[in-house]
Design a protein around this motif. Sequence first.
Motif, PDB file in Angstrom:
ATOM      1  N   GLY A 107       0.825  -1.206   0.000  1.00  0.00           N
ATOM      2  CA  GLY A 107       0.000   0.000   0.000  1.00  0.00           C
ATOM      3  C   GLY A 107       0.857   1.253   0.000  1.00  0.00           C
ATOM      4  N   ASP A 114       2.104   5.092   1.273  1.00  0.00           N
ATOM      5  CA  ASP A 114       2.425   5.621   2.603  1.00  0.00           C
ATOM      6  C   ASP A 114       1.139   6.044   3.316  1.00  0.00           C
ATOM      7  OD1 ASP A 114       5.544   7.390   1.725  1.00  0.00           O
ATOM      8  OD2 ASP A 114       4.922   5.304   1.528  1.00  0.00           O
ATOM      9  N   GLN A 142      -0.757   3.092   4.667  1.00  0.00           N
ATOM     10  CA  GLN A 142      -0.029   2.499   5.794  1.00  0.00           C
ATOM     11  C   GLN A 142      -0.269   3.300   7.077  1.00  0.00           C
ATOM     12  OE1 GLN A 142       3.657   2.440   3.242  1.00  0.00           O
ATOM     13  NE2 GLN A 142       4.138   0.663   4.488  1.00  0.00           N
ATOM     14  N   CYS A 198       5.629  -5.812   0.559  1.00  0.00           N
ATOM     15  CA  CYS A 198       5.957  -4.392   0.462  1.00  0.00           C
ATOM     16  C   CYS A 198       5.443  -3.571   1.648  1.00  0.00           C
ATOM     17  CB  CYS A 198       5.456  -3.854  -0.875  1.00  0.00           C
ATOM     18  SG  CYS A 198       6.393  -2.431  -1.428  1.00  0.00           S
ATOM     19  N   GLY A 199       4.393  -2.763   1.464  1.00  0.00           N
ATOM     20  CA  GLY A 199       3.882  -1.953   2.576  1.00  0.00           C
ATOM     21  C   GLY A 199       3.496  -2.805   3.770  1.00  0.00           C
ATOM     22  N   GLY A 245      10.633   2.961   0.285  1.00  0.00           N
ATOM     23  CA  GLY A 245      11.265   2.506   1.535  1.00  0.00           C
ATOM     24  C   GLY A 245      12.437   1.579   1.265  1.00  0.00           C
TER      25      GLY A 245
HETATM   26  N1  GLN Z   1       4.529   2.928   0.674  1.00  0.00           N
HETATM   27  C1  GLN Z   1       5.656   2.013   0.746  1.00  0.00           C
HETATM   28  C2  GLN Z   1       6.873   2.528  -0.045  1.00  0.00           C
HETATM   29  O1  GLN Z   1       6.725   3.388  -0.890  1.00  0.00           O
HETATM   30  C3  GLN Z   1       5.257   0.648   0.213  1.00  0.00           C
HETATM   31  C4  GLN Z   1       4.937   0.660  -1.279  1.00  0.00           C
HETATM   32  C5  GLN Z   1       4.304  -0.645  -1.754  1.00  0.00           C
HETATM   33  O2  GLN Z   1       3.598  -1.321  -1.005  1.00  0.00           O
HETATM   34  N2  GLN Z   1       4.524  -0.967  -3.077  1.00  0.00           N
HETATM   35  O3  GLN Z   1       7.976   2.042   0.180  1.00  0.00           O
END
Ligand code: GLN
Length: 243
Positions: free
Chosen positions: A60, A62, A65, A93-94, A153
């Motif tokens: 997700g 930012d 999250q 990921c997120g 991130g």
């Molecule tokens: N928001 C987080 C980042 O940009 C995770 C992105 C994602 O889940 N693709 O690192």
Amino acid sequence: MVLTVCHLYPDLLNLYGDRGNVQAFTQRCRWRGLPVQVKEVNLGQPVEFADYDFLFIGGGSDREQALLVTDLKNRVDALRMAVDKGLVVLAICGGYQLLGRYYRTPQGKRIPGLSLLDFYTEAGEQRLIGNVVIEAELAGKKTKIVGFENHGGKTFLNGLKPLGCVLSGHGNNGQDGWEGARYKNVFCSYLHGPLLPKNPVLTDYLITLALARKGYAAQLVALDDEIETIANQAMVERLSNKK
Ligand code: GLN
């Protein structure tokens, strides 16, 4: 016997169609006649992690999250207990980032994590974007896993085992050559695709772990994965030649 799947925050953490991971897990069970059911759990909804065999948390932005982190932290004790008892978890990921100590966004906002796993995430100026090939060891066998990444991130493991080593792409932070994280039956990765539909070997490994935890030491019946295997190998060759 029924395998129970918990899909956490499907409405908020579903970047790049990550819900496809739940579909791949359940469909590969159903193709084998394994009964499986899925429960979606959103913000504020109760969940007993002890009742589940597989938990999925997707990626997700930012914003999403930050929206759900308080709700997630209210669940940390139950989740920690379930993880300690071998709950199979896939966090992408997120969702991955939120299992660590914190995620600091490009704007410097510190989103606190669950500290379930010992790592932290700091966003840099540039996003880490592109196709990825890693080599992971699943049940003692080296396996190439493919997908794509798009994250700001950068995650740094504090001695935690990675999911695999980067053969092509950035991985956790574009510096240490690691991608993802593993702890007990928890598997974390930055790979979207979604990850599981592109990597049937990993999907079957997670199914096997979930069955074993219920006392069913199963040798899964092989499925016709020719298309996925060809696509997987083509991606590995294309990215290897690109280097
Ligand atoms: N928001 C987080 C980042 O940009 C995770 C992105 C994602 O889940 N693709 O690192």
